[in-house]
Design a protein around this motif. Structure first.
Motif, PDB file in Angstrom:
ATOM      1  N   LEU A 104       0.851  -1.189   0.000  1.00 11.51           N
ATOM      2  CA  LEU A 104       0.000   0.000   0.000  1.00 11.51           C
ATOM      3  C   LEU A 104       0.888   1.240   0.000  1.00 11.51           C
ATOM      4  O   LEU A 104       1.785   1.375   0.829  1.00 11.51           O
ATOM      5  N   SER A 105       0.637   2.141  -0.958  1.00 15.77           N
ATOM      6  CA  SER A 105       1.350   3.417  -0.988  1.00 15.77           C
ATOM      7  C   SER A 105       0.416   4.510  -0.515  1.00 15.77           C
ATOM      8  O   SER A 105      -0.755   4.538  -0.911  1.00 15.77           O
ATOM      9  N   VAL A 106       0.935   5.389   0.306  1.00 10.95           N
ATOM     10  CA  VAL A 106       0.120   6.472   0.865  1.00 10.95           C
ATOM     11  C   VAL A 106       0.814   7.797   0.578  1.00 10.95           C
ATOM     12  O   VAL A 106       1.999   7.958   0.873  1.00 10.95           O
ATOM     13  N   ARG A 107       0.083   8.736  -0.017  1.00 16.09           N
ATOM     14  CA  ARG A 107       0.620  10.076  -0.249  1.00 16.09           C
ATOM     15  C   ARG A 107      -0.020  11.030   0.748  1.00 16.09           C
ATOM     16  O   ARG A 107      -1.256  11.050   0.868  1.00 16.09           O
ATOM     17  N   VAL A 108       0.807  11.775   1.449  1.00 13.56           N
ATOM     18  CA  VAL A 108       0.299  12.656   2.514  1.00 13.56           C
ATOM     19  C   VAL A 108       0.512  14.113   2.119  1.00 13.56           C
ATOM     20  O   VAL A 108       1.644  14.524   1.853  1.00 13.56           O
ATOM     21  N   GLU A 146      -5.807   6.943  -9.606  1.00 18.00           N
ATOM     22  CA  GLU A 146      -5.281   5.910 -10.512  1.00 18.00           C
ATOM     23  C   GLU A 146      -5.268   4.537  -9.857  1.00 18.00           C
ATOM     24  O   GLU A 146      -4.886   3.543 -10.493  1.00 18.00           O
ATOM     25  N   GLY A 147      -5.643   4.487  -8.593  1.00 16.52           N
ATOM     26  CA  GLY A 147      -5.693   3.208  -7.878  1.00 16.52           C
ATOM     27  C   GLY A 147      -4.319   2.716  -7.461  1.00 16.52           C
ATOM     28  O   GLY A 147      -4.145   1.553  -7.110  1.00 16.52           O
ATOM     29  N   LYS A 148      -3.332   3.644  -7.485  1.00 12.40           N
ATOM     30  CA  LYS A 148      -1.963   3.258  -7.124  1.00 12.40           C
ATOM     31  C   LYS A 148      -1.785   3.152  -5.611  1.00 12.40           C
ATOM     32  O   LYS A 148      -0.777   2.634  -5.139  1.00 12.40           O
ATOM     33  N   GLY A 149      -2.722   3.711  -4.869  1.00  5.84           N
ATOM     34  CA  GLY A 149      -2.628   3.725  -3.417  1.00  5.84           C
ATOM     35  C   GLY A 149      -3.707   4.635  -2.876  1.00  5.84           C
ATOM     36  O   GLY A 149      -4.733   4.835  -3.546  1.00  5.84           O
ATOM     37  N   VAL A 150      -3.486   5.208  -1.713  1.00  2.00           N
ATOM     38  CA  VAL A 150      -4.474   6.111  -1.125  1.00  2.00           C
ATOM     39  C   VAL A 150      -3.776   7.430  -0.770  1.00  2.00           C
ATOM     40  O   VAL A 150      -2.545   7.518  -0.816  1.00  2.00           O
ATOM     41  N   ALA A 151      -4.572   8.441  -0.441  1.00  3.63           N
ATOM     42  CA  ALA A 151      -4.001   9.744  -0.092  1.00  3.63           C
ATOM     43  C   ALA A 151      -4.596  10.227   1.225  1.00  3.63           C
ATOM     44  O   ALA A 151      -5.767   9.961   1.520  1.00  3.63           O
ATOM     45  N   VAL A 152      -3.764  10.915   1.988  1.00  6.18           N
ATOM     46  CA  VAL A 152      -4.224  11.553   3.227  1.00  6.18           C
ATOM     47  C   VAL A 152      -4.045  13.050   3.021  1.00  6.18           C
ATOM     48  O   VAL A 152      -2.933  13.504   2.713  1.00  6.18           O
TER      49      VAL A 152
END
Ligand SMILES: O=C(O)C(=O)C[C@]1(C(=O)O)C=C[C@@H](O)C=C1
Length: 249
Positions: A104-108, A146-152
């Motif tokens: 899981l990749s998360v962009r904050v 893009e479904g690459k991960g989620v964002a906070v």
């Protein structure tokens, strides 16, 4: 219950190392059991991941509703003084389970107090997740879309990125809120609408002020040019005409 053995200082000096060694041996045995159980659980998470492979629809594998149920289940059996530790541990355990199905990749994105948002995301998604800071909220949203991960993303931070959840980022759902009573940031992702957590619904609506009578039962989080981001306990349907863009526990 704690047992205290009364001994003379000499006796204690003699028996203490043994007792300590015995206690540590017990810990070693438990650790071995816990590792074996953890690995068994990971294998099951692997199998669950494969079972979920069939109908995806571009959604990420994360299932907030199931994670909520898993946590509720373990916390039910936890003593009150261990609840925080149990929650933190299980976030890690579940995070590793999810990682077996793909990292899981998360962009904050959090321009104010970024360390706080980063820490909250780390606690929520665990060490198995890859966390990166993003300077531009639109880039974080695009990554999640893009479904690459989620964002906070932080709210009340001077950028009404959440308005896009009704427009270009309609494929994204809010599935988590971070903050003590009122969320200060939200997690978004391509989450199966059937897997949203039970709790407050998140609304993006035009007109009205969430703090006044027109938004009965609503709690406003942010406003921008007549648009409002708010929470409601009303059972509105995500994607429906009421402007529901997700749910948080
Ligand atoms: O139940 C699932 O769907 C799983 O993938 C297993 C599991 C878990 O480890 O318990 C892992 C990730 C999901 O977000 C929810 C739960």
């Amino acid at each position: 219950m704690t047992l205290t053995l009364v001994k003379s200082p000499d006796e204690a000096a003699e028996t203490e190392p043994l007792t300590l060694a015995a206690l540590r041996h017990e810990i070693d045995l438990l650790d071995s059991e816990m590792v074996a159980l953890f690995q068994k659980r990971l294998e099951l998470a692997d199998r669950v991941g494969r079972a979920k492979d069939a109908p995806t629809g571009g959604y990420v594998k994360l299932r907030p509703d199931r994670e909520q149920a898993v946590l509720a289940h373990v916390l039910q059996g936890a003593r009150p003084d261990t609840r925080d530790a149990v929650e933190a541990l299980w976030r890690e355990v579940v995070g590793h389970g999810l990682a077996r199905q793909g990292q899981l990749s998360v962009r904050v994105w959090a321009p104010v107090e970024p360390a706080r948002a980063f820490d909250a995301a780390r606690l929520r998604f665990g060490r198995a997740a890859e966390l990166k800071t993003e300077r531009d909220p639109q880039a974080a949203l695009a990554f999640a879309a893009e479904g690459k991960g989620v964002a906070v993303l932080a709210i009340n931070a001077g950028d009404p990125w959440w308005m896009g959840l009704r427009r270009e980022w309609a494929a994204l759902s809010v599935f988590e809120g971070f903050g003590r009573d009122i969320p200060t940031s939200l997690a978004v992702g391509r989450i199966d609408p059937g897997a949203l957590p039970r709790g407050d619904r998140v609304l993006v609506t035009a007109g009205g002020d969430a703090g006044d009578g027109s938004g009965a039962g609503r709690r406003g989080l942010d406003t921008h040019h007549g648009w409002t981001l708010s929470l409601t306990s009303a059972p509105v349907v995500p994607g429906g005409p009421e402007g529901c863009v997700g749910a948080i526990a």
